[in-house]
Motif scaffolding. Sequence first.
Motif, PDB file in Angstrom:
ATOM      1  N   ILE A 106      41.731  36.345  42.250  1.00 61.37           N
ATOM      2  CA  ILE A 106      42.623  35.469  42.973  1.00 61.37           C
ATOM      3  C   ILE A 106      42.584  35.717  44.308  1.00 61.37           C
ATOM      4  O   ILE A 106      42.512  34.710  45.476  1.00 61.37           O
ATOM      5  CB  ILE A 106      44.128  35.435  42.559  1.00 61.37           C
ATOM      6  N   LEU A 151      47.079  30.532  46.528  1.00 57.76           N
ATOM      7  CA  LEU A 151      46.604  31.569  45.880  1.00 57.76           C
ATOM      8  C   LEU A 151      47.113  32.863  46.264  1.00 57.76           C
ATOM      9  O   LEU A 151      47.151  33.733  45.327  1.00 57.76           O
ATOM     10  CB  LEU A 151      45.001  31.353  46.131  1.00 57.76           C
ATOM     11  N   TYR A 195      48.379  31.404  38.071  1.00 59.60           N
ATOM     12  CA  TYR A 195      46.905  31.149  38.588  1.00 59.60           C
ATOM     13  C   TYR A 195      46.506  29.756  38.064  1.00 59.60           C
ATOM     14  O   TYR A 195      46.183  28.914  38.742  1.00 59.60           O
ATOM     15  CB  TYR A 195      46.119  32.211  37.993  1.00 59.60           C
TER      16      TYR A 195
END
Lengths: 333, 251
Positions: A55, A99, A164
Motif C-alpha cells: 500500500i 492510500l 485497501y
Amino acid sequence: MYTQGLDQRAPEGAAKAADDAAALVAFQARIDAEEKIEPNDWMPQGYRRTLVRQISQHAHSEIVGMLPEGNWITRAPSLRRKMILLAKVQDEGGHGLYLYSAAETLGVPRAEMVEQLLAGKAKYSSIFNYPTLTWADIGAIGWLVDGAAIMNQVPLCRCSYGPYARAMIRICREESFHQRQGYELMLKLAQGTSGQKRMAQDALNRWWWPSLMMFGPSDKESIHSSQNMAWKIKRVSNDDLRQKFIDVTVPQGHFLGLTFPDPELRLDEASGHWLHGPIDWTEFNRILAGDGPCNRERMAARRKAHADGAWVREAAAAHAAKRANRQRAKAAE
Amino acid sequence: MPDTAHFEFLLRLGDSCLVLGHRLSEWCGHAPELEEDIALANVALDLTGQADMLLAEAARFEGKGRDADALAFLRDAGDFRNLLICERPNGDFAHTIMRQFLFDAWQVELYGALAASSDKALAGIAGKAVKEAEYHLRHSGEWVVRLGDGTPESHSRAQDALDLLWPYTGEMFEADETVAALVAARIAPDPAALQSAWTRTVDDVLAEATLAKPPSGWMQTGGLTGRHSEALGHMLAVMQVLPRSHPGAKW
C-alpha cells in the motif's frame, strides 16, 4: 496509479513462525470465506508487512507520478486540457492520501513511510522514471499507464484487507475516468496535423513496453506470488493481467491508426489473444535498481519539496501549539 | 454601454484568473505537504475554470470570432489585462500564500458585487465563482495566520512577502474610463466600495497573524493597460508554446 514489483520479496519466515499456528488456520479460513480483514483484527506479521509495503509503494507511486504529468500542466495547449490535467494530478494526490491512510491503519505513520521513500528505501512504480517529452505523453500515460493500472487495480477492489479494498474502489473509478480522457487526447492527436500524429506515434513507441512491464515479472519468474494469492492480497497473476491489457489495448491503438513498436505482435486466431514479442526485463531490472532516465531527478524533486517545505510544516505545528495553549489558558481562567 | 468597454472589463477579470491560476499550477508536485499540493491544484483549477467562462464572455463581446483559447494562448503580453500581482513569480510558500490572500480578499468582494450585475451572464458566473473565492480566502487567510503567528522564520518570511506584494494591491481599486462606464451601466461595482470591505478583511487577518501592514505609499500600476512586469513574458512563453508552435492544430 500503480505499484509494481509487489511480489518481489516474500514475507520473512522467522516472523511467520512466531504466529500461533491455530490463529493462522483461523485467519486463512476467514480469507477463504471471503471475509474482509479489518485493522483491529488479528493478522499474521507477514500479511501486515506485505500490505504495508504494497500500500505504501502504491501511495508513493501516486505521489511520484504527479511529477511527470505535472511537467506538462503549465504547457497544456487549451484551457480545457489544462483543467483536465490539473484535476487528474490533483486526483493522484488524493489517491496518495487515501492510500497512506489505509496503510496507517496497519500501524505505520505516514511520516515514516515518506521518510522511507525520501531515504530511497521504499520503491515506487518504475514507470514514473521515464520522462514526459511531448504533450502526447500525457495522452499515452492516461491511455496506457492508467489503463494498465486499472487492470491491476480492479482485482484489488476484492483484496482481503478491507481498508485497501475500499480505497481501491474509489481509486479505480477515478482511474477509469483518467484512462478515457487519455485515450480521447490521443484520438485528437491521431486525427490532427502530421506533427500531432508524429507526436502520438512517438509517445506510443516510448510508453508501450514500459506499460507492459508494469504488470511485473512473468509468472514463471515470480516465485513469491503464491502466498499473496492465498491471502487474497493478489488475485490474478501478472501474465494473465498483462494479456488482458494487451487484448484490450491493441485494437484501441489500431483504431487510432498507430503502430505498436513490436514486430512480433499478432493475433492468435485459436486463442483470440494478441501475442507479443519478448519483454526486455534487463531494462526493467536496471530501472528498478535505480538506473533509469529520471530516477535521480524524481527523487531529487521529492526531497527538495520536502526540505523546502520544512519551515512551513514547522510553522503550522508551532501555530497549532500556540492556539492550543491559548485555549487551555482561556479555559483555566 | 459600448461592447469594447465590456470586452476590456471581462478581459481584466479573466486574465487575472488565468495568470494566477497558471502561477499556482506551477506548484503542482512541489508543495510543502501533500494536502497543500492538492489544495493549490484545486484553487488553480477553480481559477482556470473562471478564466475559461470569463474569456468566453469577453470573446463574445469582442465579436471577432475568437474564443477563450484564442484569447488565452494567442495574445502577446501587451494584450493581457491581468493585475500585476497575479503574474508575480511564486517565490517561497509565504509569497504564494500572501499573494493569494490579498487577491482572494479582493475577489470575494468583487464577485459578491458582480453577482448582482445588470449583465446577467456575468452575474451568473460571479454567483458561482464567489463560493469558490470564499473558500480560497478561508484557505489562504488561515495560512497567513499560521505563517505570521508560527515560528520566527515563518513570521519573517510572511512579513517579507507582505512588504514586497503590498505595492501591487493599489491596482485592484483603480478606476479608469472603462470602469466608470461599467459602473454607470450597473455592470460593475464602484472600486472604492470594494476597497473598504477588502481593507477590513485584510486588517483582521493581518492582526491575527501578528503582521504589520505596510504604509500605503506608492503603488505599482500598468496591468490594466497592458504594461506588465518582465515576469509575464516568460510565463506566456511556457504557457503558449504548443498552440504557437502548431498553428491551427486542435487539441
